[in-house]
Structure formats: structure tokens, C-alpha cells
Scaffold this active site. Structure first.
Site, mmCIF file in Angstrom:
data_model
loop_
_atom_site.group_PDB
_atom_site.id
_atom_site.type_symbol
_atom_site.label_atom_id
_atom_site.label_comp_id
_atom_site.label_asym_id
_atom_site.label_seq_id
_atom_site.Cartn_x
_atom_site.Cartn_y
_atom_site.Cartn_z
ATOM 1 N N GLU A 16 -0.595 -9.310 -0.883
ATOM 2 C CA GLU A 16 -2.092 -9.689 -0.357
ATOM 3 C C GLU A 16 -2.889 -9.590 -1.553
ATOM 4 O O GLU A 16 -4.079 -10.278 -2.049
ATOM 5 C CB GLU A 16 -2.762 -8.437 0.541
ATOM 6 C CG GLU A 16 -2.089 -8.683 1.737
ATOM 7 C CD GLU A 16 -2.626 -7.422 2.710
ATOM 8 O OE1 GLU A 16 -2.118 -6.346 2.538
ATOM 9 O OE2 GLU A 16 -3.316 -7.791 3.961
ATOM 10 N N GLU A 62 4.316 -5.085 7.219
ATOM 11 C CA GLU A 62 3.464 -4.115 8.147
ATOM 12 C C GLU A 62 3.902 -3.912 9.396
ATOM 13 O O GLU A 62 3.782 -2.919 9.901
ATOM 14 C CB GLU A 62 1.929 -4.518 7.955
ATOM 15 C CG GLU A 62 1.660 -4.304 6.670
ATOM 16 C CD GLU A 62 1.422 -5.309 5.742
ATOM 17 O OE1 GLU A 62 2.299 -6.331 5.973
ATOM 18 O OE2 GLU A 62 0.861 -5.422 4.548
ATOM 19 N N GLY A 86 0.520 -4.997 0.806
ATOM 20 C CA GLY A 86 -0.527 -4.961 -0.103
ATOM 21 C C GLY A 86 -0.560 -5.657 -1.424
ATOM 22 O O GLY A 86 -1.150 -6.075 -2.110
ATOM 23 N N ALA A 146 0.840 -1.092 0.127
ATOM 24 C CA ALA A 146 0.057 -0.033 -0.040
ATOM 25 C C ALA A 146 1.046 1.206 0.218
ATOM 26 O O ALA A 146 2.120 1.065 0.404
ATOM 27 C CB ALA A 146 -0.863 -0.078 1.221
HETATM 28 N N1 COA Z 1 4.633 3.232 -0.756
HETATM 29 C C1 COA Z 1 5.044 4.363 -1.211
HETATM 30 N N2 COA Z 1 6.338 4.453 -1.676
HETATM 31 C C2 COA Z 1 7.041 3.378 -1.894
HETATM 32 C C3 COA Z 1 6.636 2.205 -1.316
HETATM 33 C C4 COA Z 1 5.443 2.021 -0.747
HETATM 34 N N3 COA Z 1 4.821 0.922 -0.304
HETATM 35 N N4 COA Z 1 7.603 1.456 -1.630
HETATM 36 C C5 COA Z 1 8.610 1.833 -2.430
HETATM 37 N N5 COA Z 1 8.306 3.262 -2.538
HETATM 38 C C6 COA Z 1 9.197 4.159 -3.154
HETATM 39 C C7 COA Z 1 10.293 4.633 -2.240
HETATM 40 O O1 COA Z 1 9.885 5.613 -1.264
HETATM 41 C C8 COA Z 1 10.987 5.224 -2.992
HETATM 42 O O2 COA Z 1 10.731 6.592 -3.743
HETATM 43 P P1 COA Z 1 11.856 7.545 -3.659
HETATM 44 O O3 COA Z 1 12.606 7.418 -4.962
HETATM 45 O O4 COA Z 1 10.859 9.085 -3.916
HETATM 46 O O5 COA Z 1 12.531 7.844 -2.313
HETATM 47 C C9 COA Z 1 11.043 4.403 -4.456
HETATM 48 O O6 COA Z 1 9.640 3.598 -4.423
HETATM 49 C C10 COA Z 1 12.060 3.184 -4.551
HETATM 50 O O7 COA Z 1 12.146 2.451 -3.262
HETATM 51 P P2 COA Z 1 13.243 2.274 -2.572
HETATM 52 O O8 COA Z 1 12.947 2.198 -1.383
HETATM 53 O O9 COA Z 1 14.342 3.453 -2.877
HETATM 54 O O10 COA Z 1 13.800 1.194 -3.300
HETATM 55 P P3 COA Z 1 14.948 -0.072 -2.812
HETATM 56 O O11 COA Z 1 15.477 -1.042 -3.544
HETATM 57 O O12 COA Z 1 15.893 0.472 -1.690
HETATM 58 O O13 COA Z 1 13.908 -0.870 -1.669
HETATM 59 C C11 COA Z 1 11.646 -2.074 -0.992
HETATM 60 C C12 COA Z 1 13.040 -1.715 -2.462
HETATM 61 C C13 COA Z 1 10.709 -2.650 -1.799
HETATM 62 C C14 COA Z 1 12.696 -3.094 -0.212
HETATM 63 C C15 COA Z 1 11.597 -0.795 -0.194
HETATM 64 O O14 COA Z 1 11.063 0.334 -1.251
HETATM 65 C C16 COA Z 1 10.459 -1.175 0.790
HETATM 66 O O15 COA Z 1 10.742 -1.535 2.012
HETATM 67 N N6 COA Z 1 9.152 -0.495 0.415
HETATM 68 C C17 COA Z 1 8.089 -0.745 1.340
HETATM 69 C C18 COA Z 1 7.582 -1.830 1.446
HETATM 70 C C19 COA Z 1 6.438 -1.941 2.602
HETATM 71 O O16 COA Z 1 6.667 -1.718 3.662
HETATM 72 N N7 COA Z 1 5.210 -2.415 2.043
HETATM 73 C C20 COA Z 1 3.981 -2.453 3.053
HETATM 74 C C21 COA Z 1 3.304 -1.060 3.122
HETATM 75 S S1 COA Z 1 1.872 -1.455 4.098
#
Ligand code: COA
Length: 259
Positions: free
Chosen positions: A114, A134, A111, A66
Site C-alpha cells: 500500500e 491481510e 501496508g 503493518a
Molecule cells: N509485522 C511484524 N513482524 C513481522 C512482519 C510484520 N508484518 N513481517 C515479518 N515480521 C517479522 C517476523 O515475525 C520475524 O520476526 P522473528 O525473527 O522475531 O520471528 C521476522 O520479521 C522475519 O520474518 P520471517 O517470517 O521469519 O521471515 P520469512 O522469510 O520466513 O517470511 C514473510 C517472510 C514476509 C513471507 C513473512 O514474514 C510474512 O508473511 N510476514 C507478514 C506479511 C503480512 O501478513 N503482512 C501484512 C500485515 S497486515
């Protein structure tokens, strides 16, 4: 119809839907959910479409969860209504009259995992990663993940994934039946489309009945999802949730105080 965040490719008997927000790793915001709802309504009226493949844009993520930026702005007491549209979409997909195949081309987190679980089958690239992070935001999966993940991988593995927030790779996902098949990176949509094409030749009324009958084996999910929603709502009002989302956006580790 032209969507802001969905790309639709029509192949006659099946369609490929791509969630197209690669700059946010295809995170699910309210507009994505609204567009998915319009899309599902359109498909319901189209007898020609017999299967749907759903994927994410780019080769890094299926859906990274999400949208945490949007989560961060949920007003106190509004978490449940915020969740309701996403939950409606997940349930509509799970109970849809034709199968959804998730073509998982990278991260399927929160999400995203999910959404993949709401689909009827899952084909993953070798680089796919699955997780329910989460807990790192001070909440729990709110789109049915506590129920559907448990139904698919079993209680022990679901507990481990949801409580640790750690990701598993495609091999481990296969071992726990979280995916049907692992394929070479870049071929996820093609392999899912091959399967979609095959299913599209089958008797439509039988397909519809099979989805209903198989889903019936997990008919108690609805109560679990309602409980999950109530728990999410309480957690969304905590300081820990504010800290978790703020820490993610500030790219630092959260400090949780249990408040
Ligand atoms: N919501 C909003 N933005 C998100 C996102 C999310 N769930 N997941 C990634 N992004 C954005 C990041 O903020 C980043 O934006 P920016 O370039 O403006 O800073 C961009 O996507 C790229 O992600 P980044 O974190 O820089 O890539 P990474 O390769 O270092 O890490 C992940 C990849 C997937 C491990 C990491 O993005 C992450 O942990 N995301 C969240 C996952 C999460 O907690 N999901 C559950 C949400 S309830």
C-alpha cells in the site's frame, strides 16, 4: 533530525528515505508513521528537495506490512483510530507536491504494498514480491489498498490478490503495471535515484501540477478509502482477526470460524 526508524540521505535535489527495521522486515508501526509525518513536514519546508526515493533496509524486504505485533494489541473499537495516522501518511504521500519513487528491494506486502502504491512510481528488484496477505489475518487492506491496487492493476487482478492473499513476483507485477521497471537486485535505489535526479531538473510548478492532474483521474478513491476503513473497523473486532494475528505470531496456520 535523528529518527529511530528512518535513515535520510541527502543528495541536494533529492533524498533517499530508508525505513530501518530490518529485524521486523521494516514493518510499519506507529513510530514509523509518526516519523514519516515529521519527515514530510520537514520536506514541505525545504524548497531544494525535488523528489524522494523511499526504500527498506536490507535486501530482503521493502516493507512486509503493518506491524502485526502492534495489530495484535488493538483494543476493541479502536481499529479506525489506529489506522488513521497510516492513512494520513499514505494520502499525504500520494498528494505530495514532489514525486515519491518506491525502490522495492524485496517483499512489499500489505501496508508495504500500500505504501508503494501511494508512491508515484515504483522500481522493483528482480526478487521483489508483492501481495495483500491481510485476508490471512481475517481482515482487509486498511491503508487504501483496496482502492489504489484496483486503480493500478484492474479489478480482476486486485480481487485475486486481495482474496487469495498470494504473492506475485516482479515479472507479474510489471505485466499488471504494478511496477514501472524491474532492475537487478541491489540496484533498486541507484536506478530510482537516477530517475529522481532526472525529475529534479524539471520545472517544479509543472511537476506539482502534473501530480495533481494525474491523481484527479482517481478522485473517487477517498470515498472508497472511507468505506474500507469502516469495514476494517468491523473486521478488527472479530474473533477471526484475533485468531489470524495470534496464528501469525505463533507461526501456525489460522483456523477461521466466521465469528
Ligand atoms: N509485522 C511484524 N513482524 C513481522 C512482519 C510484520 N508484518 N513481517 C515479518 N515480521 C517479522 C517476523 O515475525 C520475524 O520476526 P522473528 O525473527 O522475531 O520471528 C521476522 O520479521 C522475519 O520474518 P520471517 O517470517 O521469519 O521471515 P520469512 O522469510 O520466513 O517470511 C514473510 C517472510 C514476509 C513471507 C513473512 O514474514 C510474512 O508473511 N510476514 C507478514 C506479511 C503480512 O501478513 N503482512 C501484512 C500485515 S497486515
Amino acid at each position: 533530525m535523528v529518527y529511530k526508524f528512518l535513515l535520510i540521505e541527502d543528495y541536494g535535489s533529492f533524498q533517499v528515505v530508508t525505513i530501518n527495521r530490518p529485524e521486523a522486515l521494516n514493518a510499519l508501526n506507529l513510530v514509523v508513521f509518526q516519523e514519516l509525518k515529521s519527515y514530510l513536514i520537514q520536506v514541505e519546508e525545504n524548497q531544494k528537495i525535488r523528489c524522494i526515493v523511499i526504500t527498506g533496509a536490507g535486501n530482503k524486504a521493502f516493507v512486509a506490512g503493518a506491524d502485526i505485533t502492534e495489530f495484535n494489541s488493538i483494543a476493541p473499537g479502536e481499529a479506525k483510530s489506529y489506522l488513521s495516522l497510516g492513512n494520513e501518511i499514505m494520502q499525504r504521500i500520494e498528494n505530495f507536491h514532489i514525486p515519491f519513487i518506491a525502490a522495492i528491494n524485496g517483499f512489499a506486502l500489505g501496508g508495504g504494498c500500500e505504501l508503494a502504491l501511494a508512491c508515484h512510481m515504483r522500481i522493483a528488484g528482480e526478487h521483489a514480491r508483492f501481495g495483500m496477505p491481510e485476508i490471512n489475518l481475517g481482515i482487509l487492506p486498511g491503508y487504501g489498498g483496496t482502492q489504489r491496487l484496483t486503480a493500478v492493476v484492474g479489478k480482476s487482478k486486485a480481487m485475486e490478490m486481495i482474496l487469495s492473499g498470494e504473492m506475485i513476483n516482479a515479472q507479474e507485477a510489471l505485466q499488471f503495471s504494478l511496477v514501472n521497471k524491474i532492475v537487478a537486485v541491489g540496484t533498486e535505489v541507484q536506478m530510482a535515484s537516477d530517475l529522481a535526479q532526472k525529475i529534479a531538473t524539471k520545472a517544479p510548478l509543472a511537476v506539482r501540477s502534473i501530480i495533481k492532474a494525474v491523481n484527479y483521474s482517481h478522485r473517487n478513491t477517498e470515498h472508497g478509502i472511507a468505506l474500507e476503513g469502516d469495514l476494517f473497523n468491523s473486521l478488527a473486532d472479530t474473533d477471526d482477526f484475533k485468531e489470524g494475528t495470534k496464528a501469525f505470531l505463533e507461526k501456525r496456520k489460522p483456523v477461521f470460524l466466521g465469528k
